[in-house]
Design a protein around this motif. Structure first.
Motif, PDB file in Angstrom:
ATOM      1  N   GLU A   5       0.943  -1.230   0.135  1.00  0.00           N
ATOM      2  CA  GLU A   5       0.038   0.010   0.019  1.00  0.00           C
ATOM      3  C   GLU A   5       0.892   1.203  -0.052  1.00  0.00           C
ATOM      4  OE1 GLU A   5      -4.338   0.274   1.886  1.00  0.00           O
ATOM      5  OE2 GLU A   5      -2.611  -0.860   3.268  1.00  0.00           O
ATOM      6  N   ALA A   7       0.492   5.759  -0.010  1.00  0.00           N
ATOM      7  CA  ALA A   7      -0.288   6.962   0.392  1.00  0.00           C
ATOM      8  C   ALA A   7       0.510   8.167  -0.251  1.00  0.00           C
ATOM      9  CB  ALA A   7      -0.587   7.066   1.874  1.00  0.00           C
ATOM     10  N   PRO A  43      -3.536   4.793   6.400  1.00  0.00           N
ATOM     11  CA  PRO A  43      -3.045   5.430   5.049  1.00  0.00           C
ATOM     12  C   PRO A  43      -3.007   6.900   5.112  1.00  0.00           C
ATOM     13  CG  PRO A  43      -4.489   3.814   4.403  1.00  0.00           C
ATOM     14  CD  PRO A  43      -4.715   3.979   5.905  1.00  0.00           C
ATOM     15  N   HIS A  64     -10.541  12.693   1.798  1.00  0.00           N
ATOM     16  CA  HIS A  64      -9.786  11.469   1.203  1.00  0.00           C
ATOM     17  C   HIS A  64     -10.316  11.817  -0.436  1.00  0.00           C
ATOM     18  CE1 HIS A  64     -10.240   7.240  -0.869  1.00  0.00           C
ATOM     19  NE2 HIS A  64      -9.173   7.342  -0.226  1.00  0.00           N
ATOM     20  N   SER A  67      -8.738   6.176  -3.887  1.00  0.00           N
ATOM     21  CA  SER A  67      -8.096   4.664  -3.515  1.00  0.00           C
ATOM     22  C   SER A  67      -8.086   4.051  -4.843  1.00  0.00           C
ATOM     23  CB  SER A  67      -8.517   4.269  -2.503  1.00  0.00           C
ATOM     24  OG  SER A  67      -8.205   4.701  -1.308  1.00  0.00           O
ATOM     25  N   ASP A  69      -6.082   1.044  -7.528  1.00  0.00           N
ATOM     26  CA  ASP A  69      -5.064   0.018  -7.828  1.00  0.00           C
ATOM     27  C   ASP A  69      -4.154   0.210  -8.876  1.00  0.00           C
ATOM     28  OD1 ASP A  69      -6.064  -1.652  -5.567  1.00  0.00           O
ATOM     29  OD2 ASP A  69      -7.659  -2.372  -6.779  1.00  0.00           O
ATOM     30  N   ARG A  74      -2.114  -0.951  -4.088  1.00  0.00           N
ATOM     31  CA  ARG A  74      -3.058   0.032  -3.823  1.00  0.00           C
ATOM     32  C   ARG A  74      -2.512   1.168  -3.230  1.00  0.00           C
ATOM     33  NH1 ARG A  74      -8.330   0.055  -4.320  1.00  0.00           N
ATOM     34  NH2 ARG A  74      -9.840   1.030  -2.880  1.00  0.00           N
ATOM     35  N   HIS A  76      -3.533   5.262  -1.885  1.00  0.00           N
ATOM     36  CA  HIS A  76      -4.595   6.238  -1.343  1.00  0.00           C
ATOM     37  C   HIS A  76      -4.068   7.631  -1.449  1.00  0.00           C
ATOM     38  CE1 HIS A  76      -6.163   2.550   0.445  1.00  0.00           C
ATOM     39  NE2 HIS A  76      -4.860   2.294   0.894  1.00  0.00           N
ATOM     40  N   TYR A  77      -5.070   8.404  -2.019  1.00  0.00           N
ATOM     41  CA  TYR A  77      -4.918  10.007  -2.331  1.00  0.00           C
ATOM     42  C   TYR A  77      -5.436  10.748  -1.596  1.00  0.00           C
ATOM     43  CZ  TYR A  77      -2.492   8.048  -6.414  1.00  0.00           C
ATOM     44  OH  TYR A  77      -1.731   7.259  -7.257  1.00  0.00           O
ATOM     45  N   TYR A  78      -5.008  11.696  -0.888  1.00  0.00           N
ATOM     46  CA  TYR A  78      -5.742  12.874   0.162  1.00  0.00           C
ATOM     47  C   TYR A  78      -5.304  14.384  -0.304  1.00  0.00           C
ATOM     48  CZ  TYR A  78      -5.930   8.571   2.687  1.00  0.00           C
ATOM     49  OH  TYR A  78      -6.315   7.288   3.282  1.00  0.00           O
TER      50      TYR A  78
END
Length: 116
Positions: A5, A7, A43, A64, A67, A69, A74, A76-78
């Motif tokens: 994972e 982030a 994340p 958020h 998310s 793949d 995977r 995760h974008y914030y």
């Protein structure tokens, strides 16, 4: 959490997207500040930790964004609000090879405002 994972932060500084320019194997590219999610780490916490490590900026999660793949992991974008002057590799766990990278606030020409 899986070992793969990642982030990342979508961070605007003075209305411009913050990216890190990198050179690897002769290829030049830009990435958002971010990195791997550690064991037992959320994340969102990883995104803020990586932002600090890579740019010296303290950030606050606005929301958020997505998310997705990507190949074997995977991501995760914030959307993150940060203030101050970014400095490459200034965080507490500076990584090797940062001399071949550059921070760039301003990729693209459009200004955007962060909203809640």
């Amino acid at each position: 959490m899986t070992a793969k994972e990642r982030a990342a932060c979508i961070c605007l500084v003075d209305g411009k997207l913050l990216v890190i320019h990198r050179v690897k194997d002769g290829l030049r590219y830009a990435v958002l500040p971010g990195g791997g999610v550690e064991q037992d780490e959320a994340p969102a916490d990883a995104a803020l930790r990586e932002l600090l490590e890579e740019t010296s900026l303290n950030g606050q999660i606005v929301r958020h964004a997505a998310s997705l793949d990507h190949q074997d992991r995977r991501a995760h974008y914030y959307l993150v609000r940060a203030s101050g002057q970014p400095r490459l590799g200034y965080g507490p766990r500076t990584k090797t090879g940062l001399d071949r990278q550059q921070l760039h606030a301003g990729m693209g020409t459009r200004r955007h405002r962060l909203s809640h």
